[in-house]
Enzyme design. Structure first.
Site, PDB file in Angstrom:
ATOM      1  N   HIS A 137      -5.644 -15.317  48.547  1.00 39.00           N
ATOM      2  CA  HIS A 137      -4.517 -16.001  49.179  1.00 39.00           C
ATOM      3  C   HIS A 137      -4.564 -17.489  48.844  1.00 39.00           C
ATOM      4  O   HIS A 137      -5.642 -18.083  48.909  1.00 39.00           O
ATOM      5  CB  HIS A 137      -4.569 -15.815  50.692  1.00 39.00           C
ATOM      6  CG  HIS A 137      -3.479 -16.566  51.398  1.00 39.00           C
ATOM      7  ND1 HIS A 137      -2.173 -16.130  51.391  1.00 39.00           N
ATOM      8  CD2 HIS A 137      -3.510 -17.733  52.085  1.00 39.00           C
ATOM      9  CE1 HIS A 137      -1.433 -16.999  52.064  1.00 39.00           C
ATOM     10  NE2 HIS A 137      -2.215 -17.982  52.498  1.00 39.00           N
TER      11      HIS A 137
ATOM     12  N   ALA B 168       3.620  -3.552  21.209  1.00 39.59           N
ATOM     13  CA  ALA B 168       2.396  -3.947  20.511  1.00 39.59           C
ATOM     14  C   ALA B 168       1.161  -3.292  21.132  1.00 39.59           C
ATOM     15  O   ALA B 168       0.300  -2.767  20.420  1.00 39.59           O
ATOM     16  CB  ALA B 168       2.264  -5.468  20.545  1.00 39.59           C
TER      17      ALA B 168
ATOM     18  N   ILE C  25      14.824  -7.124  23.573  1.00 36.85           N
ATOM     19  CA  ILE C  25      14.901  -8.210  22.588  1.00 36.85           C
ATOM     20  C   ILE C  25      16.178  -9.029  22.788  1.00 36.85           C
ATOM     21  O   ILE C  25      16.145 -10.263  22.800  1.00 36.85           O
ATOM     22  CB  ILE C  25      14.803  -7.635  21.152  1.00 36.85           C
ATOM     23  CG1 ILE C  25      13.403  -7.033  20.939  1.00 36.85           C
ATOM     24  CG2 ILE C  25      15.097  -8.708  20.101  1.00 36.85           C
ATOM     25  CD1 ILE C  25      13.202  -6.310  19.618  1.00 36.85           C
TER      26      ILE C  25
ATOM     27  N   GLY D  68      19.106  -4.830  25.264  1.00 37.75           N
ATOM     28  CA  GLY D  68      17.744  -4.300  25.381  1.00 37.75           C
ATOM     29  C   GLY D  68      16.794  -5.463  25.612  1.00 37.75           C
ATOM     30  O   GLY D  68      17.220  -6.603  25.836  1.00 37.75           O
TER      31      GLY D  68
ATOM     32  N   ASP E  27       4.532   1.350  15.740  1.00 38.70           N
ATOM     33  CA  ASP E  27       5.993   1.524  15.753  1.00 38.70           C
ATOM     34  C   ASP E  27       6.485   2.596  14.785  1.00 38.70           C
ATOM     35  O   ASP E  27       7.626   3.043  14.903  1.00 38.70           O
ATOM     36  CB  ASP E  27       6.682   0.200  15.369  1.00 38.70           C
ATOM     37  CG  ASP E  27       6.798  -0.767  16.543  1.00 38.70           C
ATOM     38  OD1 ASP E  27       6.164  -0.521  17.583  1.00 38.70           O
ATOM     39  OD2 ASP E  27       7.528  -1.765  16.403  1.00 38.70           O
TER      40      ASP E  27
ATOM     41  N   GLY F 278       0.837  -1.206   0.000  1.00 36.49           N
ATOM     42  CA  GLY F 278       0.000   0.000   0.000  1.00 36.49           C
ATOM     43  C   GLY F 278       0.867   1.248   0.000  1.00 36.49           C
ATOM     44  O   GLY F 278       1.910   1.287   0.648  1.00 36.49           O
TER      45      GLY F 278
HETATM   46  P1  FAD Z   1       4.308  -4.272  12.818  1.00 38.60           P
HETATM   47  O1  FAD Z   1       3.922  -5.347  13.745  1.00 38.60           O
HETATM   48  O2  FAD Z   1       5.734  -4.172  12.404  1.00 38.60           O
HETATM   49  O3  FAD Z   1       3.381  -4.435  11.541  1.00 38.60           O
HETATM   50  C1  FAD Z   1       3.479  -3.614  10.420  1.00 38.60           C
HETATM   51  C2  FAD Z   1       2.962  -4.367   9.215  1.00 38.60           C
HETATM   52  O4  FAD Z   1       2.854  -3.456   8.133  1.00 38.60           O
HETATM   53  C3  FAD Z   1       3.885  -5.486   8.737  1.00 38.60           C
HETATM   54  O5  FAD Z   1       3.128  -6.641   8.524  1.00 38.60           O
HETATM   55  C4  FAD Z   1       4.441  -4.958   7.429  1.00 38.60           C
HETATM   56  O6  FAD Z   1       4.707  -5.992   6.499  1.00 38.60           O
HETATM   57  C5  FAD Z   1       3.304  -4.090   6.944  1.00 38.60           C
HETATM   58  N1  FAD Z   1       3.675  -3.023   6.009  1.00 38.60           N
HETATM   59  C6  FAD Z   1       4.615  -2.047   6.168  1.00 38.60           C
HETATM   60  N2  FAD Z   1       4.611  -1.211   5.129  1.00 38.60           N
HETATM   61  C7  FAD Z   1       3.652  -1.662   4.274  1.00 38.60           C
HETATM   62  C8  FAD Z   1       3.164  -1.213   3.015  1.00 38.60           C
HETATM   63  N3  FAD Z   1       3.634  -0.108   2.450  1.00 38.60           N
HETATM   64  N4  FAD Z   1       2.182  -1.923   2.421  1.00 38.60           N
HETATM   65  C9  FAD Z   1       1.681  -3.044   3.017  1.00 38.60           C
HETATM   66  N5  FAD Z   1       2.086  -3.502   4.205  1.00 38.60           N
HETATM   67  C10 FAD Z   1       3.050  -2.815   4.821  1.00 38.60           C
HETATM   68  N6  FAD Z   1       6.117  -5.843  21.844  1.00 38.60           N
HETATM   69  C11 FAD Z   1       5.369  -6.086  22.931  1.00 38.60           C
HETATM   70  O7  FAD Z   1       4.504  -5.275  23.265  1.00 38.60           O
HETATM   71  N7  FAD Z   1       5.553  -7.221  23.675  1.00 38.60           N
HETATM   72  C12 FAD Z   1       6.489  -8.133  23.365  1.00 38.60           C
HETATM   73  O8  FAD Z   1       6.626  -9.150  24.055  1.00 38.60           O
HETATM   74  C13 FAD Z   1       7.293  -7.910  22.223  1.00 38.60           C
HETATM   75  N8  FAD Z   1       8.252  -8.809  21.861  1.00 38.60           N
HETATM   76  C14 FAD Z   1       8.979  -8.586  20.721  1.00 38.60           C
HETATM   77  C15 FAD Z   1       9.949  -9.517  20.372  1.00 38.60           C
HETATM   78  C16 FAD Z   1      10.695  -9.342  19.227  1.00 38.60           C
HETATM   79  C17 FAD Z   1      11.732 -10.364  18.848  1.00 38.60           C
HETATM   80  C18 FAD Z   1      10.454  -8.196  18.397  1.00 38.60           C
HETATM   81  C19 FAD Z   1      11.230  -7.994  17.125  1.00 38.60           C
HETATM   82  C20 FAD Z   1       9.502  -7.259  18.756  1.00 38.60           C
HETATM   83  C21 FAD Z   1       8.756  -7.440  19.928  1.00 38.60           C
HETATM   84  N9  FAD Z   1       7.800  -6.505  20.334  1.00 38.60           N
HETATM   85  C22 FAD Z   1       7.070  -6.727  21.462  1.00 38.60           C
HETATM   86  C23 FAD Z   1       7.534  -5.276  19.563  1.00 38.60           C
HETATM   87  C24 FAD Z   1       6.284  -5.455  18.712  1.00 38.60           C
HETATM   88  O9  FAD Z   1       6.480  -6.536  17.836  1.00 38.60           O
HETATM   89  C25 FAD Z   1       6.012  -4.174  17.941  1.00 38.60           C
HETATM   90  O10 FAD Z   1       5.926  -3.088  18.840  1.00 38.60           O
HETATM   91  C26 FAD Z   1       4.705  -4.297  17.171  1.00 38.60           C
HETATM   92  O11 FAD Z   1       4.754  -5.359  16.262  1.00 38.60           O
HETATM   93  C27 FAD Z   1       4.406  -2.989  16.423  1.00 38.60           C
HETATM   94  O12 FAD Z   1       3.188  -3.119  15.785  1.00 38.60           O
HETATM   95  P2  FAD Z   1       2.861  -2.328  14.454  1.00 38.60           P
HETATM   96  O13 FAD Z   1       1.495  -2.763  14.058  1.00 38.60           O
HETATM   97  O14 FAD Z   1       3.131  -0.893  14.637  1.00 38.60           O
HETATM   98  O15 FAD Z   1       3.935  -2.826  13.370  1.00 38.60           O
HETATM   99  P1  AMP Z   2      16.755  -1.615  22.438  1.00 36.87           P
HETATM  100  O1  AMP Z   2      16.777  -0.283  21.728  1.00 36.87           O
HETATM  101  O2  AMP Z   2      15.999  -1.627  23.729  1.00 36.87           O
HETATM  102  O3  AMP Z   2      16.370  -2.748  21.531  1.00 36.87           O
HETATM  103  O4  AMP Z   2      18.269  -1.910  22.879  1.00 36.87           O
HETATM  104  C1  AMP Z   2      19.353  -1.904  21.989  1.00 36.87           C
HETATM  105  C2  AMP Z   2      20.633  -1.770  22.802  1.00 36.87           C
HETATM  106  O5  AMP Z   2      21.762  -1.951  21.927  1.00 36.87           O
HETATM  107  C3  AMP Z   2      20.800  -0.404  23.473  1.00 36.87           C
HETATM  108  O6  AMP Z   2      20.905  -0.597  24.853  1.00 36.87           O
HETATM  109  C4  AMP Z   2      22.100   0.141  22.863  1.00 36.87           C
HETATM  110  O7  AMP Z   2      22.890   0.833  23.819  1.00 36.87           O
HETATM  111  C5  AMP Z   2      22.832  -1.130  22.391  1.00 36.87           C
HETATM  112  N1  AMP Z   2      23.810  -0.900  21.311  1.00 36.87           N
HETATM  113  C6  AMP Z   2      23.631  -0.138  20.194  1.00 36.87           C
HETATM  114  N2  AMP Z   2      24.755  -0.173  19.398  1.00 36.87           N
HETATM  115  C7  AMP Z   2      25.672  -0.982  20.038  1.00 36.87           C
HETATM  116  C8  AMP Z   2      27.002  -1.432  19.744  1.00 36.87           C
HETATM  117  N3  AMP Z   2      27.651  -1.077  18.627  1.00 36.87           N
HETATM  118  N4  AMP Z   2      27.630  -2.248  20.629  1.00 36.87           N
HETATM  119  C9  AMP Z   2      26.996  -2.644  21.755  1.00 36.87           C
HETATM  120  N5  AMP Z   2      25.736  -2.262  22.086  1.00 36.87           N
HETATM  121  C10 AMP Z   2      25.067  -1.440  21.251  1.00 36.87           C
END
Ligand code: FAD
Ligand code: AMP
Length: 475
Positions: A451, A327, A192, A190, A319, A122
């Protein structure tokens, strides 16, 4: 004739798909466009969260935690297992099946709500037109009264450690590993980095986490961060703080990582290196140059408190806009925006978004840290209660950690709740509700908690704020 909808959402992650469903609940005609493709080649709704983030990471955290406990705790419970073995392929099959069920569920929810799910790309054009390019077809121009951009985020790549998908990998690759690496390096301590490091460490990998900052979990309350760091160390997670990675080179055997700490240049050899240094908003090819959308200086789509862009009728959520990349933050923005489009009064309370780190112990908080309250100059009091003194935690063999509550010394308002310990991510909901309702510590003190439950630790911490804890000596 071109199709037209009341609302077109670009992105079906937790921000976009929730916005689409809520808008449909308001009786709007809604289309939600998404192009996410999984490694098996299949397209799926749910975005990062369901396909490559929150859900698969929690599936693996659960499996690896059970494996770890079977090896380390079952004996204490009197359970004899013989040798415990991990079948990584079966674990990954379960993870994939959970993801498939949940992402398939969104397609079902769309159908039930009357949302048209469109698979493809999109792009916002000017005058609230959207160019939709199906994955297997020609572009089509769709008209919309309102457009919601919910394009999400992607991993940041370190120029000194570029992803190769094999040895230098991102979080998604790490969730799909088919074998336990002997040694695993993680750049970034961080949320993740810690969660992924925990998974593979519990499964037997020797994990080293390199973090540039000196402060561990700088966004968390210091007491909580300190307690968690001590636990992670005990578990064998080697977290090196003040370690700045400045080069990573993949070779035949693995990856050579060069980093700098207070003692100078250091080197680490690992089988695989996960780069988890944060995520950045996805905005490439999302809108035409003349669509009127502005980015802020960090590349996020510029929006006001109501998630409105500068173009009338165009919103952005999740995001791809400012605020924590979580999320539930994106989903609530989706609800707010859909309600605003329907003409309702709606707002987000950005001050009480819960944060959770799903490690063991879990870490969760909401509201202000003690350092933030101190800096604000508001007089405050604190109360803490350890899980060591909780009957339920003892029964669960999960006694590490505590609940800490920070309250105003003037009017008793609860300002922040910080938990490190079992089920912290569940317990924090009570604290979120308390802050949402501007509860006082006394409100929590006079609320009856079942409890034996872990939630009693929240009750006792509230009592401890006024030195009235009943199951632990007051200090
Ligand atoms: P997204 O989930 O990134 O979704 C965006 C969607 O838009 C995607 O499907 C993408 O393909 C689509 N898209 C983008 N541009 C276009 C376009 N132009 N046309 C069509 N489609 C498009 N958050 C939590 O709250 N709890 C957790 O435990 C947690 N664990 C995580 C663990 C990992 C390993 C990672 C990577 C993230 C985690 N997060 C967690 C963060 C969470 O995944 C994000 O904050 C969340 O997914 C953001 O939601 P969103 O809808 O903004 O974007
Ligand atoms: P988050 O933004 O919570 O996913 O965390 C990412 C983390 O990566 C932050 O705490 C940063 O300080 C760390 N970071 C970023 N760049 C580097 C790097 N080159 N070496 C080590 N840690 C880094």
């Amino acid at each position: 004739m071109s199709r037209s909808f009341d609302v077109v959402v670009i992105g079906a992650g937790p921000a976009g798909y929730i916005a689409a469903i809520r808008a449909a609940q308001h009786g709007k005609t809604v289309a939600c466009i998404d192009r996410w493709q999984n490694r098996d080649g299949k397209y799926a709704f749910g975005g990062t969260c369901l396909n490559a983030g929150c859900i698969p990471s929690k599936a693996l955290l659960e499996s690896s935690e059970l494996y770890h406990r079977a090896g380390h705790e079952f004996k204490k419970h009197g359970i004899k297992t013989g040798g415990v073995e991990m079948d990584v392929a079966a674990m990954q099959k379960r993870r994939a099946s959970i993801v498939r069920q949940l992402t398939g569920g969104i397609a079902g929810l769309f159908k039930a709500a009357g949302v048209e799910g469109l698979v493809g790309h999109g792009k916002l054009l000017k005058d609230r037109k959207v160019e939709f390019t199906p994955v297997d077809g020609e572009p089509e121009i769709i008209s919309a009264e309102n457009v919601i951009l919910a394009s999400g985020s992607e991993p940041i790549e370190l120029p000194v450690a570029k992803f190769d998908g094999e040895k230098i990998i991102d979080s998604w690759d790490t969730l799909e590993l088919d074998a336990v690496p002997g040694t695993l390096g993680v750049v970034g301590a961080g949320v993740i980095g810690l969660e992924l490091g925990s998974v593979w460490s519990r499964l037997g990998s020797k994990v080293t986490i390199l973090e540039a900052l000196e402060d561990f979990l700088f966004m968390a309350d210091r007491d909580v961060a300190k307690a968690a760091a001590a636990d992670f160390k005990k578990q064998g997670l080697d977290i090196k703080l003040g370690a700045m990675v400045n080069k990573a080179t993949a070779n035949k055997k693995g990856v050579t990582v060069e980093y700098e700490d207070k003692n100078g240049a250091q080197m680490l050899e690992v089988d695989k290196l996960v780069v988890a240094v944060g995520r950045r908003p996805v905005t490439d090819n999302l809108f035409a140059d003349d669509a009127g959308i502005q980015l802020d200086d960090r590349g996020f789509i510029d929006v006001d408190d109501d998630c409105r862009t500068r173009v009338k009728g165009v919103f952005a959520i999740g995001d791809c806009v400012r605020g924590p990349m979580l999320a539930h933050k994106g989903s609530e923005e989706g609800v707010m925006v859909a309600d605003l489009i329907a003409g309702e009064i709606a707002e987000m309370n950005y001050d009480v978004i819960p944060s959770v780190v799903y490690t063991n112990p879990e870490i969760a908080w909401t509201g202000k840290t003690e350092a933030e309250v101190k800096e604000s100059g508001r007089p405050y009091k604190t109360g803490q209660f350890p899980f060591m003194a909780s009957g339920r935690a003892k029964a669960m063999e999960q006694t590490s950690g505590f609940v800490k509550i920070i309250s105003s010394a003037d009017d008793d308002e609860v300002l922040g709740v910080h938990i490190v310990g079992p089920m912290a991510g569940e317990l924090i909901s009570e604290a979120v509700l308390a802050l949402e309702f501007s509860a006082s510590t006394e409100d929590l003190q006079r609320t009856i908690h079942a409890h034996p439950s872990l939630a009693e630790a929240v009750h006792e911490a509230a009592l401890a704020v006024d030195k009235k804890a009943l199951n632990f000596p007051n200090r």
